[in-house]
Scaffold this motif. Structure first.
Motif, PDB file in Angstrom:
ATOM      1  N   ASN A 152       0.822  -1.206   0.000  1.00  0.00           N
ATOM      2  CA  ASN A 152       0.000   0.000   0.000  1.00  0.00           C
ATOM      3  C   ASN A 152       0.860   1.262   0.000  1.00  0.00           C
ATOM      4  O   ASN A 152       0.511   2.270  -0.621  1.00  0.00           O
ATOM      5  CB  ASN A 152      -0.942  -0.001   1.205  1.00  0.00           C
ATOM      6  N   MET A 153       1.999   1.205   0.670  1.00  0.00           N
ATOM      7  CA  MET A 153       2.911   2.346   0.674  1.00  0.00           C
ATOM      8  C   MET A 153       3.511   2.560  -0.720  1.00  0.00           C
ATOM      9  O   MET A 153       3.673   3.704  -1.158  1.00  0.00           O
ATOM     10  CB  MET A 153       4.006   2.138   1.729  1.00  0.00           C
ATOM     11  N   ILE A 154       3.839   1.464  -1.408  1.00  0.00           N
ATOM     12  CA  ILE A 154       4.330   1.585  -2.782  1.00  0.00           C
ATOM     13  C   ILE A 154       3.267   2.216  -3.665  1.00  0.00           C
ATOM     14  O   ILE A 154       3.554   3.136  -4.448  1.00  0.00           O
ATOM     15  CB  ILE A 154       4.732   0.197  -3.334  1.00  0.00           C
ATOM     16  N   LYS A 155       2.030   1.740  -3.530  1.00  0.00           N
ATOM     17  CA  LYS A 155       0.931   2.271  -4.344  1.00  0.00           C
ATOM     18  C   LYS A 155       0.722   3.767  -4.100  1.00  0.00           C
ATOM     19  O   LYS A 155       0.380   4.520  -5.011  1.00  0.00           O
ATOM     20  CB  LYS A 155      -0.373   1.514  -4.035  1.00  0.00           C
ATOM     21  N   ASN A 156       0.904   4.192  -2.858  1.00  0.00           N
ATOM     22  CA  ASN A 156       0.669   5.591  -2.505  1.00  0.00           C
ATOM     23  C   ASN A 156       1.950   6.431  -2.514  1.00  0.00           C
ATOM     24  O   ASN A 156       1.918   7.598  -2.120  1.00  0.00           O
ATOM     25  CB  ASN A 156      -0.001   5.673  -1.131  1.00  0.00           C
ATOM     26  N   ASP A 157       3.049   5.815  -2.960  1.00  0.00           N
ATOM     27  CA  ASP A 157       4.327   6.514  -3.088  1.00  0.00           C
ATOM     28  C   ASP A 157       4.695   7.262  -1.812  1.00  0.00           C
ATOM     29  O   ASP A 157       4.967   8.459  -1.816  1.00  0.00           O
ATOM     30  CB  ASP A 157       4.283   7.490  -4.276  1.00  0.00           C
ATOM     31  N   THR A 158       4.686   6.526  -0.704  1.00  0.00           N
ATOM     32  CA  THR A 158       5.018   7.132   0.572  1.00  0.00           C
ATOM     33  C   THR A 158       5.879   6.188   1.396  1.00  0.00           C
ATOM     34  O   THR A 158       5.783   4.963   1.243  1.00  0.00           O
ATOM     35  CB  THR A 158       3.756   7.492   1.381  1.00  0.00           C
ATOM     36  N   THR A 159       6.717   6.756   2.259  1.00  0.00           N
ATOM     37  CA  THR A 159       7.481   5.954   3.210  1.00  0.00           C
ATOM     38  C   THR A 159       6.931   6.130   4.621  1.00  0.00           C
ATOM     39  O   THR A 159       7.511   5.640   5.585  1.00  0.00           O
ATOM     40  CB  THR A 159       8.968   6.358   3.191  1.00  0.00           C
ATOM     41  N   GLU A 160       5.801   6.834   4.718  1.00  0.00           N
ATOM     42  CA  GLU A 160       5.182   7.096   6.023  1.00  0.00           C
ATOM     43  C   GLU A 160       4.198   5.989   6.388  1.00  0.00           C
ATOM     44  O   GLU A 160       3.303   5.662   5.612  1.00  0.00           O
ATOM     45  CB  GLU A 160       4.446   8.438   5.998  1.00  0.00           C
ATOM     46  N   TYR A 161       4.380   5.441   7.573  1.00  0.00           N
ATOM     47  CA  TYR A 161       3.427   4.446   8.074  1.00  0.00           C
ATOM     48  C   TYR A 161       2.222   5.146   8.700  1.00  0.00           C
ATOM     49  O   TYR A 161       2.332   6.291   9.162  1.00  0.00           O
ATOM     50  CB  TYR A 161       4.092   3.566   9.139  1.00  0.00           C
ATOM     51  N   PRO A 162       1.066   4.490   8.753  1.00  0.00           N
ATOM     52  CA  PRO A 162      -0.069   5.087   9.463  1.00  0.00           C
ATOM     53  C   PRO A 162       0.255   5.244  10.946  1.00  0.00           C
ATOM     54  O   PRO A 162       1.054   4.475  11.502  1.00  0.00           O
ATOM     55  CB  PRO A 162      -1.204   4.074   9.242  1.00  0.00           C
ATOM     56  N   ARG A 163      -0.356   6.218  11.582  1.00  0.00           N
ATOM     57  CA  ARG A 163      -0.069   6.473  12.999  1.00  0.00           C
ATOM     58  C   ARG A 163      -0.384   5.269  13.872  1.00  0.00           C
ATOM     59  O   ARG A 163       0.284   5.031  14.874  1.00  0.00           O
ATOM     60  CB  ARG A 163      -0.871   7.690  13.484  1.00  0.00           C
ATOM     61  N   ASN A 164      -1.417   4.561  13.521  1.00  0.00           N
ATOM     62  CA  ASN A 164      -1.822   3.396  14.317  1.00  0.00           C
ATOM     63  C   ASN A 164      -1.257   2.094  13.724  1.00  0.00           C
ATOM     64  O   ASN A 164      -1.900   1.045  13.753  1.00  0.00           O
ATOM     65  CB  ASN A 164      -3.344   3.307  14.428  1.00  0.00           C
ATOM     66  N   ARG A 165      -0.065   2.197  13.199  1.00  0.00           N
ATOM     67  CA  ARG A 165       0.591   1.067  12.523  1.00  0.00           C
ATOM     68  C   ARG A 165       0.548  -0.226  13.339  1.00  0.00           C
ATOM     69  O   ARG A 165       0.138  -1.278  12.841  1.00  0.00           O
ATOM     70  CB  ARG A 165       2.046   1.440  12.230  1.00  0.00           C
ATOM     71  N   PHE A 166       0.954  -0.145  14.602  1.00  0.00           N
ATOM     72  CA  PHE A 166       1.078  -1.370  15.377  1.00  0.00           C
ATOM     73  C   PHE A 166      -0.261  -1.876  15.901  1.00  0.00           C
ATOM     74  O   PHE A 166      -0.415  -3.080  16.140  1.00  0.00           O
ATOM     75  CB  PHE A 166       2.103  -1.181  16.505  1.00  0.00           C
ATOM     76  N   GLU A 167      -1.240  -0.988  16.040  1.00  0.00           N
ATOM     77  CA  GLU A 167      -2.594  -1.446  16.373  1.00  0.00           C
ATOM     78  C   GLU A 167      -3.170  -2.260  15.213  1.00  0.00           C
ATOM     79  O   GLU A 167      -3.783  -3.312  15.417  1.00  0.00           O
ATOM     80  CB  GLU A 167      -3.515  -0.266  16.687  1.00  0.00           C
ATOM     81  N   ILE A 168      -2.949  -1.757  13.990  1.00  0.00           N
ATOM     82  CA  ILE A 168      -3.438  -2.481  12.804  1.00  0.00           C
ATOM     83  C   ILE A 168      -2.751  -3.839  12.699  1.00  0.00           C
ATOM     84  O   ILE A 168      -3.402  -4.868  12.476  1.00  0.00           O
ATOM     85  CB  ILE A 168      -3.187  -1.661  11.521  1.00  0.00           C
ATOM     86  N   PHE A 169      -1.438  -3.838  12.875  1.00  0.00           N
ATOM     87  CA  PHE A 169      -0.705  -5.102  12.808  1.00  0.00           C
ATOM     88  C   PHE A 169      -1.197  -6.074  13.868  1.00  0.00           C
ATOM     89  O   PHE A 169      -1.362  -7.273  13.594  1.00  0.00           O
ATOM     90  CB  PHE A 169       0.801  -4.877  12.982  1.00  0.00           C
ATOM     91  N   HIS A 170      -1.467  -5.565  15.080  1.00  0.00           N
ATOM     92  CA  HIS A 170      -1.925  -6.423  16.176  1.00  0.00           C
ATOM     93  C   HIS A 170      -3.272  -7.069  15.831  1.00  0.00           C
ATOM     94  O   HIS A 170      -3.471  -8.277  16.068  1.00  0.00           O
ATOM     95  CB  HIS A 170      -2.040  -5.605  17.463  1.00  0.00           C
TER      96      HIS A 170
END
Length: 317
Positions: free
Chosen positions: A231-249
């Protein structure tokens, strides 16, 4: 040029439980390739393979089934089966590098046998209307092996050839051979997909710049190590979502629950999740410490506590 992202089939990892959870929580993958169907000399498809490609288990996904074989009757049998399920394409695995496969003349161990490859493709294209695509390494012993195969492949109406830019005996060690991949591009009329070491947005951009004619990219281990990557490649960004680890969990808990329900006993689920954490751990600041903590968890309760501690520590960093 639009970039199409594909999930490389990884045996033991990217089955329908993983695919559906991945698609729900992360997205970014246009097409998933199912892990290969292997018949072992009998024209019987195991239930685990059947369940993996059942349309009702893949309702929100575009999935392409895959076969690994060096036997044309097996190929025809599986072709007919997947067509009965509504699939129009079957991908042929000439890429698997593991000795238990290659020593039997399958996967990347078949690439040097140009005569057999030609015989199988000839019969498939004469006796079936299935659309065939290829997933290959550049050889088993040397990257030149594929150069003997490409002229044969050019005589058939293949949908595409996805090439992992390594040779089989490397397994996943050492770097990819981009010069050898370029030779493949220069020596085939078929549409090529690139696979190998797409592990970050930066790595993807370097590959895209080097191979500007490629618009289909297959991500394998990098997709498990960093599920946000497509999804980061598709959106051309190196920024993770703020709730990255909640989503992963949440993603982790979903696949854990589904595999725990499907597997019998504590040992199979522990081994299953250990396999995932070998890759998951790479998304955390101290991969070795993270993996060790998971490995030390002796039961389901200890495992749950370890995961929560890992997530909590990651959020606080």
């Amino acid at each position: 040029m639009n970039q199409t992202l594909l999930s490389s089939p990884l045996q033991g990892f990217t089955d329908y439980k993983f695919r559906n959870a991945f698609n729900h929580f992360f997205g970014g993958i246009d097409t998933f390739y199912s892990p290969y169907i292997r018949l072992n000399g009998k024209l019987i498809i195991k239930n685990s393979y059947k369940n993996d490609i059942l349309p009702e288990n893949n309702t929100e996904l575009e999935v392409i089934p895959q076969i690994i074989t060096n036997d044309v009757d097996e190929f025809l049998f599986v072709s007919k089966y997947v067509q009965e399920l509504g699939y129009k394409e079957l991908n042929w695995n000439l890429g698997c590098p593991y000795p238990m496969v290659t020593k039997r003349g399958m996967g990347s161990g078949l690439i040097a046998d140009t005569k057999k490859i030609n015989t199988i493709l000839h019969k498939i294209h004469n006796e079936s209307d299935i659309l065939v695509s290829m997933k290959m390494r550049m050889g088993y012993d040397t990257p030149e092996e594929i150069l003997d195969v490409l002229p044969i492949l050019d005589t058939y109406p293949l949908k595409n050839i996805a090439i992992h830019a390594r040779i089989g005996k490397q397994l996943y060690k050492g770097g990819t051979n981009l010069e050898a991949f370029q030779k493949c591009l220069d020596n085939s009329k078929h549409k090529m997909y690139y696979n190998g070491d797409i592990t970050s947005v930066t790595a993807f951009k370097k590959l895209k710049e080097r191979f500007n004619s490629i618009d289909h990219w297959m991500i394998g281990r990098g997709l498990i190590a960093d599920p946000f990557l497509p999804n980061m490649i598709k959106n051309d960004t190196t920024e993770y979502p703020r709730n990255r680890f909640e989503i992963f969990h949440e993603f982790h808990d979903r696949i854990f629950e589904e595999y725990d329900a499907a597997l019998s006993g504590p040992t199979p689920i522990k081994m299953k999740m250990l396999g995932f954490w070998e890759y998951f751990s790479r998304s955390f600041s101290n991969p070795q410490k993270t993996y060790k903590k998971i490995k030390k968890a002796s039961n389901a309760k200890a495992y749950s506590i370890a995961v929560k501690e890992i997530i909590k520590e990651a959020k606080n960093n």
